[in-house]
Design an enzyme around this catalytic site. Structure first.
Site, mmCIF file in Angstrom:
data_model
loop_
_atom_site.group_PDB
_atom_site.id
_atom_site.type_symbol
_atom_site.label_atom_id
_atom_site.label_comp_id
_atom_site.label_asym_id
_atom_site.label_seq_id
_atom_site.Cartn_x
_atom_site.Cartn_y
_atom_site.Cartn_z
ATOM 1 C CE LYS A 247 19.210 -5.167 25.563
ATOM 2 N NZ LYS A 247 17.997 -5.276 25.053
ATOM 3 C CG ASN B 272 16.938 -8.367 25.317
ATOM 4 O OD1 ASN B 272 17.453 -8.185 25.019
ATOM 5 N ND2 ASN B 272 16.809 -9.168 26.977
ATOM 6 C CB ALA C 241 9.406 -4.803 30.886
ATOM 7 C CB ILE C 242 10.247 -5.696 25.708
ATOM 8 C CG1 ILE C 242 11.460 -5.408 26.675
ATOM 9 C CG2 ILE C 242 10.269 -5.734 24.396
ATOM 10 C CD1 ILE C 242 11.311 -3.715 26.588
ATOM 11 N N GLY C 243 6.783 -6.103 25.626
ATOM 12 C CA GLY C 243 5.527 -6.430 25.113
ATOM 13 C C GLY C 243 4.546 -4.871 25.723
ATOM 14 N N GLY D 34 2.812 -11.656 25.166
ATOM 15 C CA GLY D 34 2.770 -11.621 26.078
ATOM 16 C C GLY D 34 3.174 -9.870 26.587
ATOM 17 C CB SER E 83 14.995 -8.462 31.788
ATOM 18 O OG SER E 83 16.982 -9.209 31.140
#
Length: 338
Positions: free
Chosen positions: A206, A104, A10-12, A7, A275
């Site tokens: 989180k 998440n 955004a984060i990957g 992936g 997100s």
């Protein structure tokens, strides 16, 4: 280190770009426009201060078998997207491969090596058929909590908003040599990755914000600072957080910060779209089950009432259904006066 990133959202994309810029051998497992863009131009990272970096020497493929066995696999898809690739992940995993999960919410492995009454319980909100647990053996997994905020602003282009922290932890609470090694690789890339003895407590910390801010933002089309500064929304967020805290306590989790401080932390992020709001605007399925449905499920498991969370969950699930039926997203439209 030979690293596959499953992936390049955004984060990957952010993590993969940082690792590649630090000299690691990075392969993105992607498809569609992202695959085309990264194959042609590499991956571009725009830092929070506006500085632009391009990692041109990354690989990109949609073929797991062609990528081959890796030393490290970073699973950076959203929780509800992992099922679709579960059968392919084995092509990347050898006897000593570490799989870092960056989803998440409550992860599918949460009760593996957990101990106590619920040892081995499958969280159906995130792994309804047990497929993930059967395809990714727990001994390969290194837990991770994602704190940075970023956005995929174009294929192969990542905008970093804020944060560099990715705490890591073994499922059994040990401080292993492999965890230290992965932490060092992350730190060399400019990321903060402390190894924790209780990664589940960090997951809940989180999630404590995600369980309220994500659905509220998706339903109200508001950013984090807007929610925190509007009294009614702030009160609702606090009520949902109190319910989540009660569920966590039943599972032996305590929080190292106060509820008010957690809200203040979200407020400081500023005009950031969560997100879930980004997904709703783009017409993508929101990760509602991992972030909210899992807490509802664990509330039932532990006999803990979660009425405010239940309501938010029902509303976002209804929105998700409507989006699916209408093949569309929901975005705020600015009206121009005649």
């Amino acid at each position: 280190m030979k690293i596959a990133i499953i992936g390049a959202g955004a984060i990957g994309g952010y993590v993969g770009a940082k690792l590649a810029l630090a000299g690691e051998e990075v392969t993105f497992i992607v498809r569609g426009a992202n695959l085309e863009a990264i194959s042609a131009r590499g991956i571009k990272l725009i830092d929070h201060d506006g500085t632009e970096h391009v990692a041109p020497n990354v690989k990109a493929t949609g073929d797991y078998a062609a990528a081959g066995v890796q030393e490290l696999v970073i699973l950076a898809l959203k929780a509800h997207q992992v099922d679709a690739v579960a059968d392919q992940i084995g092509h990347l995993v050898g006897p000593d491969t570490v799989v870092v999960t960056m989803q998440n919410g409550i992860p599918f492995w949460y009760f593996h090596q957990h101990g106590g009454t619920h040892e081995g319980y499958v969280v159906k909100s995130v792994d309804p058929t047990g497929l993930l647990a059967s395809k990714i053996a727990p001994h390969h997994i290194l837990g991770c909590v994602v704190y940075p905020a970023a956005e995929l602003i174009a294929p192969g282009v990542i905008q970093h908003v804020e944060g560099e922290r990715f705490p890591l932890g073994e499922l059994d609470g040990s401080i292993s040599e492999r965890a230290r090694q992965i932490s060092a690789v992350f730190q060399h890339a400019g990321l903060k990755a402390p190894v924790l003895e209780n990664i589940r407590a960090e997951i809940w910390l989180k999630l404590w914000g995600n369980v309220c801010f994500n659905p509220i933002s998706a339903l109200s089309h508001s950013t984090l600072v807007d929610i925190c500064q509007y009294p009614l929304a702030r009160e609702l967020a606090a009520a949902m957080m109190e319910e989540a805290q009660a569920v966590a306590a039943k599972l032996g989790i305590s929080f190292r910060v106060t509820l008010e401080r957690r809200i203040e932390g979200a407020e400081k992020v500023g005009k950031h779209k969560t997100s879930m709001l980004q997904d709703v605007e783009a017409g993508r399925g929101p990760e509602i089950d991992a972030l909210v449905g899992s807490v509802v499920e664990l509330g039932r498991l532990t006999g803990t009432p979660t009425p405010h969370i239940d309501s938010a969950y029902a509303l976002v699930k209804m929105l998700e259904r409507t989006m699916h039926e209408e093949h569309g997203g929901v975005r705020m439209q600015r009206l121009v006066a005649a």
